[in-house]
Design an enzyme around this catalytic site. Structure first.
Site: not given
Length: 325
Positions: A196, A246-247, A249
Site C-alpha cells: 500500500t 500499511t500492512g 488490513g
C-alpha cells in the site's frame, strides 16, 4: 511553527530476499515522490494538496500496489481503494471498489470536496467519477505482467498472497510458507508484504493531512475492503497529527490504528514517536503493520513490526532519509 515535514510509504512487510535491484527501484520512487512533495511545500501548497499530489504520483508508477500495478482479485481484475483527510476541520473522503478511475486518491478528494458524503464505493463511486469528468481507463491499464504471474502462484498455493511482487518465488516456496502460515482473522495467508502507498504532511502553517491508496491483496475476494479507505483505521488527520498505515488490513481495522496515534497523543500526552511506538506495540495484537506520521510541530515518525517498510522522510530543517529495513 516548527516548519513543514513530509513522510511517504510504499508498504510494510518486505521479504528479506527482495532482489537488490528491486530495493533500489523502490527507493528511487520514494525519493522522487519526496522531491515532488518538498517542492510543493516550498511553494506553500497546503498539506492536503501535497498528500494528494504525492499519492497520485505513487498511483501512476507500477512499482507499488496502488493505481497502475495494483494487486489482482481472485478473478484477475483490479479493485482499488483510497482515502484522504484534511486535519483542518477533519474533513475526509474515501472510495472503494474502483475499476476504471486512474487516480483513486483524487476521486477521494472529490468526494470530500464536492459531495455531501464521506465515502462512496463500487458503481456509485464510478458514477460520481464520470459525473465530475475524472479520468478513467480500461481495467487492463492497471494490470501488469508481474501481477498476472503472482496471481497464478497465489492460486496454485490456494491462498491470499501478500508478497506478490517477488519474482524469485515459485509454487514450492509458496506451499512451504503455508505450512507455517500467518493468520488473518484466524485463516492462513501466505508471505507477508503488502505494498500500500501513503503520504502524510504538515505544512508551514501547521496543518496536517494524510492520504492512503491501495489495490489490496493478491487473490483477494471480490468486494473485499481493507483499512486504506477507512478513516481512523488506515488514514487519519487532525489538528495534532497525520497518520497513514500499511500492512494487515484486518488487524489495522480492529485496532483503529491511525486514530489511536492521535488519541494517545491527546489523552496520554505522548509525543509523536512515542505514540506511534505505543500503538504498534499495544494495538496490533498479533497483526503485522506499519505507519508513518507527522505532527503539527514539524516532527516525522514511523513504526512497524514487520521485516521492513518502504519509507522516506523530509523536514524543512534539512533532514531527509529513504529506507526499507
Amino acid at each position: 511553527m516548527a516548519g513543514w515535514a513530509i513522510a511517504v510509504h510504499g508498504g510494510a512487510g518486505v521479504d528479506p530476499n527482495l532482489p537488490q535491484h528491486r530495493q533500489e527501484e523502490a527507493k528511487r520512487v520514494i525519493a522522487r515522490c519526496l522531491d515532488i512533495g518538498i517542492s510543493a511545500l516550498r511553494s506553500s501548497l497546503p498539506a492536503v494538496d501535497v498528500v494528494e499530489l504525492v499519492v497520485r504520483e505513487l498511483e501512476s508508477d507500477p512499482v507499488f500496489n496502488s493505481g497502475r500495478g495494483s494487486a489482482l482479485t481472485e478473478k484477475g481484475t483490479v479493485e482499488m481503494e483510497a482515502s484522504i483527510m484534511d486535519g483542518e476541520g477533519r474533513r475526509c473522503g474515501a472510495v472503494s471498489g474502483l475499476t476504471t478511475v486512474k487516480n483513486p486518491v483524487s476521486l477521494a478528494r472529490l468526494v470530500m470536496d464536492r459531495s455531501p458524503h464521506s465515502y462512496l464505493a463500487f458503481s456509485g463511486a464510478e458514477d460520481f467519477a464520470r459525473l465530475h469528468g475524472v479520468e478513467v481507463v480500461d481495467n487492463d491499464y492497471f494490470i501488469t505482467e508481474d501481477n498476472k504471474g503472482m496471481l497464478k502462484l497465489a492460486k496454485e498455493a490456494n491462498t491470499i498472497m501478500f508478497d506478490y511482487r517477488i519474482p524469485t518465488l515459485v509454487p514450492d516456496t509458496c506451499a512451504a510458507s503455508v505450512e507455517n502460515p500467518l493468520l488473518m482473522n484466524g485463516l492462513p495467508v501466505s508471505l507477508y508484504a503488502p505494498e500500500t502507498v501513503g503520504c502524510v504532511v504538515v505544512d508551514g502553517q501547521g496543518r496536517c493531512a494524510a492520504a492512503t491508496s491501495t489495490g489490496g491483496l493478491m487473490n483477494k475476494m471480490c468486494g473485499r475492503i481493507g483499512d486504506s479507505p477507512l478513516i481512523g483505521a488506515g488514514t487519519y488527520a487532525c489538528g495534532l497529527c497525520g497518520v497513514s498505515c500499511t500492512g494487515e488490513g484486518e488487524a489495522i481495522i480492529r485496532g483503529t490504528l491511525a486514530r489511536d496515534v492521535a488519541a494517545v497523543m491527546e489523552y496520554k500526552g505522548l509525543g509523536l514517536q512515542a505514540a506511534v511506538d505505543f500503538v504498534v506495540k499495544e494495538r496490533l495484537d498479533e497483526g503485522k503493520a506499519g505507519m508513518i506520521a507527522v505532527s503539527r510541530n514539524g516532527e516525522v515518525a514511523c513504526g512497524f513490526n514487520t521485516n521492513g517498510m518502504f519509507r522516506g522522510f523530509a523536514t524543512e530543517g534539512g533532514f531527509m532519509e529513504v529506507g526499507i529495513w
